[in-house]
Every structure is written in structure tokens, then in C-alpha cells.
Design an enzyme around this catalytic site. Structure first.
Site, PDB file in Angstrom:
ATOM      1  CB  SER A 131      -0.773   0.031   1.277  1.00  0.00           C
ATOM      2  OG  SER A 131      -1.517   1.251   1.503  1.00  0.00           O
ATOM      3  CE1 TYR A 144      -3.964  -1.625   5.543  1.00  0.00           C
ATOM      4  CE2 TYR A 144      -3.197   0.537   5.356  1.00  0.00           C
ATOM      5  CZ  TYR A 144      -3.361  -0.533   4.807  1.00  0.00           C
ATOM      6  OH  TYR A 144      -3.493  -0.772   3.476  1.00  0.00           O
TER       7      TYR A 144
END
Length: 272
Positions: A131, A144
Site C-alpha cells: 500500500s 495497519y
């Protein structure tokens, strides 16, 4: 015929990656917990595989099935993952561990299982879907981002580690992509930190996330699938592919700006 295994294939980036690889002529195993959601992929030629990346027996049996049917895995796309947000103080450690199990340890274990064959054939490509959050950070997203930073470091080490055996390791860093990710992340954020001392910040972060993933703002998952296919078919793939809304400009700024100045930008985005 080249054989590809794609995790998290029941929706979003994983589903788009399966279609891209099928279109390029690969034999593709579409893997996910919810097999019933992949019937359209089966109709298009994918082979479905029930796979839970947090269950070692499921991973072992899944790879055994692929090898038993085809004898090889040439491409592994580690796409399974999710975003769980909330203040570090308030997120239960059980949830933090689960996010690491899905986003990091499942990825690593599946890689372990396919590597012997790749190493013996001295060929293969491992694509780890990280990501822009693997190099970028947000308030109330510490767990996360910790998982995605871990994927980045693991991939960098593995890229050099496997080079003598002809196995390539690539990281794909999506930006804002239209998928279920945003609603899941926002839901967890407001459930965990929507009340109490972090409530004001949680509402602001959830609002920014909602806006960023609106139609017309976020990119379609096909742009990530295109980068995955490009990496797989390249003779000399790049170490990283940054694709989708926001990924390139934000990561370019992260690279050149000092930490305190980048902190100001992040705080400005989230009014934090």
C-alpha cells in the site's frame, strides 16, 4: 503454461488481478475464504481455491492442490489483506495480532510454501501487494501501517535473498482504490475510537477516508491489476510499482521531505 496463484481474489484488486492474468494466458488459481463470491471468475476460466491465510493447514492443503494439478506455481500474488483502524491505546491486541496474521504472516507462510519449486526451477515472481501506507502514515492507523511497513521490509530483504535463484520479488503500492477496503477500515475506526478521548480525531479521519474513496476520487482496481501484470511479464521488473490515486505524489513527498515537515502535511490533511 504459466501458473499463477492470487490470494484475496473474491473482490477488488484480487479479482481484477485474476482477470488480467487470465487475459494474458495464465492458468490462474483464485484463492479466498469466500469461494461462493468467485463464481464469475470460475465462469471466466479461473480455478477456485478455498484458502484462509491465517490457517496453516488451509495454506498447506491449497498449495498441495495446485502443485498436484499443475506441478508448479510460477507467479504468486500476495494480495489478501485488510485495514483495521483505531487508536493504538484502544485497539485490542487480539485484533492487532489478527491484522498481522492476515497482512504479514499469511503472506510469508504462503511464500515459504511456493518457494522450493521456484528455487529449484530458478524462476518465478512473487508480487506482494502492499500500500502507499507502507511508506506513508496516518493518525489512528498505527497497526495497519505497521503491517504494511513490515511487508515492505520483508519484500526488500527477500528480493536480494532470492536473486541468486532467479526468483523476482516485487512490491505494488496502491493508493486510494475503489473496493471494500475503505468501508471496512472506516467501520473499525468508528467502532473502536468513535467514542471517548479519540472520537473527534476518529470522525475527522473517517471523513477524509470517505471522501478519498468516493467515485471520481479513487482509482478502479484494474489499474493495480495492470501494474501486477506488467511486473509479472517484465524481463526486469521494478522493485516497486506505485499506482492509483494519491500514491505517486504522496510517496514522492515522503521521500524528499524531512519528518517534521511531512508530519505537518499529514496533520493538515486530517486536521489533527
Amino acid at each position: 503454461m504459466q501458473v499463477a496463484l492470487v490470494t484475496g481474489a473474491s473482490s477488488g484488486i484480487g479479482e481484477a488481478a485474476v482477470r488480467a492474468l487470465l487475459g494474458a494466458g495464465y492458468t490462474v488459481y483464485a484463492a479466498a475464504r469466500r469461494v461462493e463470491r468467485m463464481e464469475a471468475l470460475a465462469h471466466d476460466g479461473a480455478r477456485l481455491l478455498a484458502l484462509d491465510v491465517t490457517d496453516d493447514a488451509s495454506l498447506t492443503d491449497g498449495v498441495r492442490k495446485v502443485l498436484g494439478e499443475t506441478g508448479r506455481v510460477d507467479v504468486l500474488v500476495n494480495n489478501a489483506g485488510y485495514g483495521s483502524f483505531g487508536a493504538l491505546e484502544e485497539v485490542p491486541l487480539e485484533e492487532a495480532r489478527r491484522q498481522f496474521e492476515v497482512n504479514v504472516f499469511g503472506l510469508a507462510r504462503l511464500t515459504q510454501l511456493v518457494l522450493p519449486g521456484m528455487r529449484e526451477r530458478r524462476s518465478g515472481t512473487i508480487v506482494n501487494v502492499s500500500s502507499m501506507g507502507g511508506q506513508f502514515y496516518e493518525p489512528l492507523g498505527s497497526w495497519y501501517h505497521a503491517t504494511k511497513f513490515a511487508v515492505e521490509g520483508l519484500s526488500d530483504s527477500l528480493r536480494i535473498e532470492l536473486r541468486p535463484f532467479g526468483v523476482r520479488v516485487v512490491v505494488v503500492q496502491p493508493g486510494a482504490i475503489r473496493s471494500e477496503w475503505s468501508s471496512i477500515a472506516r467501520g473499525s475506526l468508528l467502532e473502536v475510537s468513535g467514542r471517548g478521548p479519540y472520537a473527534r480525531g476518529a470522525r475527522r479521519v473517517a471523513g477524509v477516508m470517505k471522501t478519498a474513496y468516493m467515485p471520481g476520487m479513487a482509482s478502479p482496481p484494474q489499474v493495480v491489476a495492470g501494474a501486477i501484470l506488467q511486473a509479472v511479464e517484465a524481463r526486469h521488473p521494478l522493485p516497486r510499482y506505485r499506482v492509483g490515486a494519491g500514491a505517486r505524489p504522496l510517496l514522492a513527498l515522503r521521500k524528499v521531505l524531512p519528518d517534521r515537515l511531512f508530519d505537518l502535511i499529514v496533520r493538515g490533511i486530517y486536521r489533527h
